[in-house]
Write an enzyme that holds these catalytic residues in place. Structure first.
Site, PDB file in Angstrom:
ATOM      1  N   ARG A   1       0.997   1.961  -5.379  1.00 35.30           N
ATOM      2  CA  ARG A   1       1.287   0.722  -4.989  1.00 35.30           C
ATOM      3  C   ARG A   1      -0.312   0.199  -4.290  1.00 35.30           C
ATOM      4  O   ARG A   1      -0.055  -0.563  -3.694  1.00 35.30           O
ATOM      5  CB  ARG A   1       1.860   1.620  -3.640  1.00 35.30           C
ATOM      6  CG  ARG A   1       3.168   1.623  -4.471  1.00 35.30           C
ATOM      7  CD  ARG A   1       4.372   2.664  -2.238  1.00 35.30           C
ATOM      8  NE  ARG A   1       3.887   1.541  -1.685  1.00 35.30           N
ATOM      9  CZ  ARG A   1       5.503   0.868  -1.581  1.00 35.30           C
ATOM     10  NH1 ARG A   1       6.242   1.107  -2.508  1.00 35.30           N
ATOM     11  NH2 ARG A   1       5.772   0.153  -0.272  1.00 35.30           N
TER      12      ARG A   1
ATOM     13  N   GLU B   1       7.695 -12.573 -24.763  1.00 38.82           N
ATOM     14  CA  GLU B   1       6.808 -11.154 -25.066  1.00 38.82           C
ATOM     15  C   GLU B   1       7.540 -10.875 -24.306  1.00 38.82           C
ATOM     16  O   GLU B   1       6.625  -9.996 -25.520  1.00 38.82           O
ATOM     17  CB  GLU B   1       5.828 -12.122 -23.093  1.00 38.82           C
ATOM     18  CG  GLU B   1       4.751 -12.415 -22.869  1.00 38.82           C
ATOM     19  CD  GLU B   1       4.666 -12.484 -21.455  1.00 38.82           C
ATOM     20  OE1 GLU B   1       5.188 -12.741 -20.621  1.00 38.82           O
ATOM     21  OE2 GLU B   1       3.818 -11.816 -21.103  1.00 38.82           O
TER      22      GLU B   1
ATOM     23  N   CYS C   1       0.515  -1.177  -0.014  1.00 27.48           N
ATOM     24  CA  CYS C   1       0.193   0.078  -0.052  1.00 27.48           C
ATOM     25  C   CYS C   1       0.712   1.401  -0.056  1.00 27.48           C
ATOM     26  O   CYS C   1       1.818   1.223   0.156  1.00 27.48           O
ATOM     27  CB  CYS C   1      -0.854  -0.082   0.925  1.00 27.48           C
ATOM     28  SG  CYS C   1      -2.016  -1.565   1.372  1.00 27.48           S
TER      29      CYS C   1
ATOM     30  N   HIS D   1      11.102 -36.716 -29.888  1.00 28.32           N
ATOM     31  CA  HIS D   1      10.545 -36.841 -30.688  1.00 28.32           C
ATOM     32  C   HIS D   1      10.491 -36.238 -31.398  1.00 28.32           C
ATOM     33  O   HIS D   1       9.457 -35.939 -32.395  1.00 28.32           O
ATOM     34  CB  HIS D   1       9.360 -37.676 -29.247  1.00 28.32           C
ATOM     35  CG  HIS D   1       9.647 -38.502 -29.003  1.00 28.32           C
ATOM     36  ND1 HIS D   1      10.247 -39.748 -29.258  1.00 28.32           N
ATOM     37  CD2 HIS D   1       9.932 -38.724 -27.532  1.00 28.32           C
ATOM     38  CE1 HIS D   1      10.321 -40.516 -27.858  1.00 28.32           C
ATOM     39  NE2 HIS D   1      10.348 -39.651 -27.145  1.00 28.32           N
TER      40      HIS D   1
ATOM     41  N   TRP E   1      -4.061  -1.818  -1.105  1.00 27.13           N
ATOM     42  CA  TRP E   1      -3.888  -2.639  -1.726  1.00 27.13           C
ATOM     43  C   TRP E   1      -4.535  -3.527  -1.065  1.00 27.13           C
ATOM     44  O   TRP E   1      -3.797  -3.989  -0.413  1.00 27.13           O
ATOM     45  CB  TRP E   1      -2.651  -2.941  -2.653  1.00 27.13           C
ATOM     46  CG  TRP E   1      -2.578  -4.185  -4.109  1.00 27.13           C
ATOM     47  CD1 TRP E   1      -2.734  -5.072  -2.851  1.00 27.13           C
ATOM     48  CD2 TRP E   1      -2.973  -4.348  -4.600  1.00 27.13           C
ATOM     49  NE1 TRP E   1      -2.596  -5.838  -4.649  1.00 27.13           N
ATOM     50  CE2 TRP E   1      -2.535  -5.656  -5.601  1.00 27.13           C
ATOM     51  CE3 TRP E   1      -3.299  -3.435  -6.027  1.00 27.13           C
ATOM     52  CZ2 TRP E   1      -3.486  -6.012  -6.427  1.00 27.13           C
ATOM     53  CZ3 TRP E   1      -3.933  -3.557  -6.922  1.00 27.13           C
ATOM     54  CH2 TRP E   1      -4.027  -4.762  -7.320  1.00 27.13           C
TER      55      TRP E   1
ATOM     56  N   GLU F   1       7.098 -21.520 -18.112  1.00 28.87           N
ATOM     57  CA  GLU F   1       7.765 -20.495 -18.334  1.00 28.87           C
ATOM     58  C   GLU F   1       8.885 -19.105 -19.143  1.00 28.87           C
ATOM     59  O   GLU F   1       8.644 -18.482 -19.037  1.00 28.87           O
ATOM     60  CB  GLU F   1       7.277 -19.466 -17.045  1.00 28.87           C
ATOM     61  CG  GLU F   1       7.438 -18.789 -15.915  1.00 28.87           C
ATOM     62  CD  GLU F   1       6.616 -17.807 -16.755  1.00 28.87           C
ATOM     63  OE1 GLU F   1       5.303 -18.453 -17.257  1.00 28.87           O
ATOM     64  OE2 GLU F   1       6.525 -16.082 -16.265  1.00 28.87           O
TER      65      GLU F   1
ATOM     66  N   LYS G   1       7.885 -16.005 -21.438  1.00 29.93           N
ATOM     67  CA  LYS G   1       8.368 -14.693 -20.747  1.00 29.93           C
ATOM     68  C   LYS G   1       9.569 -14.467 -22.207  1.00 29.93           C
ATOM     69  O   LYS G   1       9.525 -12.776 -22.525  1.00 29.93           O
ATOM     70  CB  LYS G   1       9.666 -14.585 -19.001  1.00 29.93           C
ATOM     71  CG  LYS G   1       8.939 -15.070 -17.978  1.00 29.93           C
ATOM     72  CD  LYS G   1       7.868 -13.775 -17.513  1.00 29.93           C
ATOM     73  CE  LYS G   1       6.381 -14.349 -17.940  1.00 29.93           C
ATOM     74  NZ  LYS G   1       5.500 -14.602 -17.321  1.00 29.93           N
TER      75      LYS G   1
ATOM     76  N   ASN H   1       1.469  -0.020   6.321  1.00 30.55           N
ATOM     77  CA  ASN H   1       2.164  -0.871   4.783  1.00 30.55           C
ATOM     78  C   ASN H   1       2.605  -2.172   5.730  1.00 30.55           C
ATOM     79  O   ASN H   1       3.448  -1.890   6.283  1.00 30.55           O
ATOM     80  CB  ASN H   1       2.322   0.314   4.082  1.00 30.55           C
ATOM     81  CG  ASN H   1       2.826  -0.501   2.760  1.00 30.55           C
ATOM     82  OD1 ASN H   1       2.525  -1.852   2.489  1.00 30.55           O
ATOM     83  ND2 ASN H   1       4.334  -0.588   2.852  1.00 30.55           N
ATOM     84  N   GLY H   2       1.857  -3.385   5.263  1.00 28.35           N
ATOM     85  CA  GLY H   2       2.506  -3.900   5.516  1.00 28.35           C
ATOM     86  C   GLY H   2       1.565  -5.865   6.083  1.00 28.35           C
ATOM     87  O   GLY H   2       0.674  -5.112   6.261  1.00 28.35           O
TER      88      GLY H   2
ATOM     89  N   LYS I   1      -2.293  -6.347 -19.699  1.00 27.03           N
ATOM     90  CA  LYS I   1      -2.298  -6.812 -18.206  1.00 27.03           C
ATOM     91  C   LYS I   1      -3.759  -7.479 -17.931  1.00 27.03           C
ATOM     92  O   LYS I   1      -3.207  -8.555 -17.274  1.00 27.03           O
ATOM     93  CB  LYS I   1      -1.883  -5.117 -17.124  1.00 27.03           C
ATOM     94  CG  LYS I   1      -1.794  -5.998 -15.828  1.00 27.03           C
ATOM     95  CD  LYS I   1      -0.006  -6.561 -15.677  1.00 27.03           C
ATOM     96  CE  LYS I   1       0.494  -6.963 -15.029  1.00 27.03           C
ATOM     97  NZ  LYS I   1       1.373  -8.041 -15.007  1.00 27.03           N
TER      98      LYS I   1
HETATM   99  C1  F6R Z   1       2.225 -13.577 -19.685  1.00 25.06           C
HETATM  100  C2  F6R Z   1       0.842 -13.194 -18.765  1.00 25.06           C
HETATM  101  C3  F6R Z   1      -0.042 -13.778 -19.242  1.00 25.06           C
HETATM  102  C4  F6R Z   1      -0.876 -13.497 -18.215  1.00 25.06           C
HETATM  103  C5  F6R Z   1      -2.288 -14.548 -18.213  1.00 25.06           C
HETATM  104  C6  F6R Z   1      -3.334 -14.615 -17.929  1.00 25.06           C
HETATM  105  O1  F6R Z   1       2.601 -12.852 -18.172  1.00 25.06           O
HETATM  106  O2  F6R Z   1       1.385 -12.029 -17.584  1.00 25.06           O
HETATM  107  O3  F6R Z   1       0.272 -14.493 -19.596  1.00 25.06           O
HETATM  108  O4  F6R Z   1      -0.660 -14.853 -16.915  1.00 25.06           O
HETATM  109  O5  F6R Z   1      -3.206 -13.357 -19.462  1.00 25.06           O
HETATM  110  O6  F6R Z   1      -3.990 -13.431 -16.558  1.00 25.06           O
HETATM  111  P1  F6R Z   1      -4.109 -13.565 -14.751  1.00 25.06           P
HETATM  112  O7  F6R Z   1      -3.618 -14.340 -13.936  1.00 25.06           O
HETATM  113  O8  F6R Z   1      -4.781 -13.151 -14.964  1.00 25.06           O
HETATM  114  O9  F6R Z   1      -5.579 -14.588 -15.379  1.00 25.06           O
END
Ligand code: F6R
Length: 601
Positions: A27, A484, A2, A500, A75, A477, A481, A99-100, A596
């Site tokens: 935050r 992306e 927060c 394979h 948050w 993963e 990354k 905050n904490g 996002k």
């Molecule tokens: C990759 C990424 C996306 C999310 C996906 C699901 O870095 O952020 O692949 O993981 O869009 O998003 P959430 O977790 O918000 O359902």
């Protein structure tokens, strides 16, 4: 995470509090509040929603004499984001922003309730307000010192009291900065909020207490001994300051992982009795009667779910199905299934729609999310919150490792309730889990080696990631990354699958990242690709005698059991992707074509 602010000066406090709060909105932004001393009285305004919403309902509550105040942008971690749960929290004479996480808040709350205190909110912070209130006899610093000595956990607090001409602040394991101005002093969680007002700051240290008015700032310890002041001049610009000096939010968030993991664990584990104390909305009897564990999620969250395939059969005696949410229609849920959705935002359309469809099966439903009160939380019997704070970089980092930790906590909880995991094993896992934040920090401290590797291969046009067992989801993963944010085509494979088919793509100098912290079999896979000309970047346990003999380059990862290695290798792969994208000069926090929160199917 927060944001807290404070002001003591000769100007009106309100506008300064709102301005500094807005600068901390990254935050947290689910609710906000301010408290102002006006004509000797504490006035509080709070609301759910963004700071702008609060500003609309804020009346000019303190003219004249309104020249001291505190504020908070939240948050949520304890209790949903409502006006009642928003800070400041108050007792009769005291207002607190925090905050904490107060780990022993339940014990303290019970104690205060036995003394007749009535609680209004579900937060851990209200405990602090009443605790300080009960110690306050006219000397606020004294009261804060007495109260914080009873508190376990992390806190950065700013406190005001009726009759006290000064603000008092204290911190332990949460950031707090004091801005020193001319005839005005300021408080904030972060330097970025203070830069329009002053560049002279004091970064408070653990267990320090600050006493602040318009003209002076003094520091003392909890025993009342005065402490020296270390004044620092900050020359960051505002943009750099918001990122705490990091060039990108993604790197900042990668570095926040030790803290995010610590907070996700806080007050949920008991190493002594091998228990995980976490309400998941199911009774022990219901947990015992489960016979299947099904998971739906998308993207990075799906990779967190994949870990369950390796963890839950052994730890909780539950077979696991997992499906990407957009393909959920193929999953058949039988009674006795526990359905888990993993979504950091809690708002992903594919996941929410799958959860809606799942309601027709009448099974128990659970969510892991980072956003208190998000849509998914209204569709489930129980929610496990990762306590990572808002994530701004589009590529998920700290929320992914938070999800892994939440999955591990849930496995221990289910395993114990089903008498599948022995007390001794659960206890050992919890002890090792407590070490994880420190081990993540060790990986972060080794960043230079990873940066050099990233720069060496940044011009390549393909990348492979291989792993077995717990590390296969992490290979996926790592590849995601890399794709992306660096735009390099990258594929993750179970190490045994290369032969394979994908082996046909390996040529001279192809970088293959091998997650080789466990098991001998991956050594054969490393040799396989080396024989075809690949450069193998191996992530191996510290002191491993074999991997350096067969890999091109080795990055050492602190020794840990495979499930914890999955977290440690993740952090290393995040750094690899980050530094690769950085070397390619790409817009890391906002990669092309991505959002996002994906709220369309
Ligand atoms: C990759 C990424 C996306 C999310 C996906 C699901 O870095 O952020 O692949 O993981 O869009 O998003 P959430 O977790 O918000 O359902």
């Amino acid at each position: 995470m927060c944001g807290i602010v404070g002001y003591a000066g000769h100007d009106k406090a309100g506008p300064i509090l709102f301005d500094t709060l807005k600068r901390l909105e990254y935050r947290g932004y689910d609710s906000a509040g301010v408290a102002i001393i006006s004509n000797g009285e504490i006035q509080v305004v709070k609301s759910a929603g963004r700071i702008e919403d609060l500003e609309k309902i804020y009346r000019d509550i303190g003219s004249p004499g309104e020249n001291m105040g505190i504020g908070h942008t939240r948050w949520a971690t304890h209790g949903p984001p409502t006006a009642v749960n928003a800070h400041p929290h108050v007792s009769d004479d005291v207002a607190v922003v925090h905050n904490g996480i107060i780990e022993n808040y339940l014990a303290l709350k019970e104690q205060l309730m036995r003394g007749g205190v009535e609680f209004r909110s579900e937060t851990d912070t209200e405990v602090l307000a009443h605790l300080i209130g009960s110690c306050y006899r006219g000397d606020l610093a004294e009261a804060v010192a007495s109260a914080v000595s009873l508190v376990e956990g992390s806190f950065a607090i700013a406190v005001m009291a009726k009759g006290s001409p000064r603000l008092v602040c204290a911190r332990k394991e949460s950031p707090l900065v004091i801005g020193v101005g001319e005839g005005a002093n300021y408080v904030a969680s972060d330097v970025s909020a203070l830069l329009p007002y002053t560049r002279d700051v004091i970064r408070m240290k653990d267990d320090e207490i600050a006493i602040i008015d318009a003209e002076t700032v003094t520091l003392r310890d909890v025993a009342g001994r005065s402490l020296p002041i270390d004044l620092e001049r900050v020359d960051w610009d505002v943009d750099a300051a918001e990122k705490a000096g990091y060039p990108h939010f993604m790197l900042k968030e990668i570095y926040e992982q030790p803290r995010a993991i610590q907070e996700t664990l806080a007050s949920r584990t008991s190493e002594i009795d091998g228990e995980v104390r976490m309400d998941i909305g199911l009774t022990d009897l219901e947990i015992k009667s489960l016979d299947r564990f099904s998971i739906i999620a998308c993207g990075t969250s799906y990779h967190a779910g994949l870990l369950a395939k390796y963890l839950y059969p052994k730890a909780a005696g539950l077979p696991v199905d997992i499906e990407v949410a957009s393909e959920f229609q193929h999953l058949l849920l039988k009674p006795g299934t526990l359905l888990l959705s993993i979504t950091q935002s809690g708002e992903t359309a594919d996941t929410l729609n799958a959860m809606k469809k799942a309601s027709t099966f009448g099974v128990k439903r659970l969510a892991i999310t980072n956003v208190v009160g998000s849509t998914v939380t209204n569709m489930v019997d129980g929610t496990i919150y990762t306590r990572c704070g808002p994530e701004i970089g589009v590529a998920a980092t700290k929320t992914f490792t938070g999800q892994l930790v939440a999955m591990i906590l849930l496995a221990i909880k289910l395993g114990r309730a089903r008498n599948y995991l022995s007390y001794e094993n659960a206890r050992k896992m919890l002890v090792e889990l407590a070490r994880l934040p420190g081990q993540v920090q060790e990986v972060l401290d080794g960043r230079d080696v990873i940066r050099e590797i990233a720069e060496e291969y940044a011009k390549n046009n393909q990348y492979f990631f291989i792993g077995r067992d717990f590390l296969y989801p992490i290979a996926l993963e790592g590849a995601l990354k890399m794709k992306e944010i660096s735009y390099i085509p990258a594929e993750g494979y179970p190490a045994g699958e290369l032969k394979h088919g994908p082996l046909a793509l390996i040529t001279d100098g192809t970088p293959v990242v091998a997650l080789a912290t466990h098991g001998k079999k991956i050594q054969a896979n490393i040799k396989e690709v080396r024989a075809r000309g690949a450069d193998v970047i191996a992530f191996a346990s510290e002191g491993d005698p074999d991997i350096p003999k067969i890999a091109t380059t080795v990055v050492e990862i602190p020794g840990a059991r495979p499930v914890f290695s999955s977290v440690l290798c993740t952090v290393a792969l995040q750094l690899l992707a980050y530094y690769t994208a950085d070397a390619r000069g790409l817009p890391i926090d906002k990669p092309r074509n991505l959002a996002k929160s994906v709220t369309v199917e």
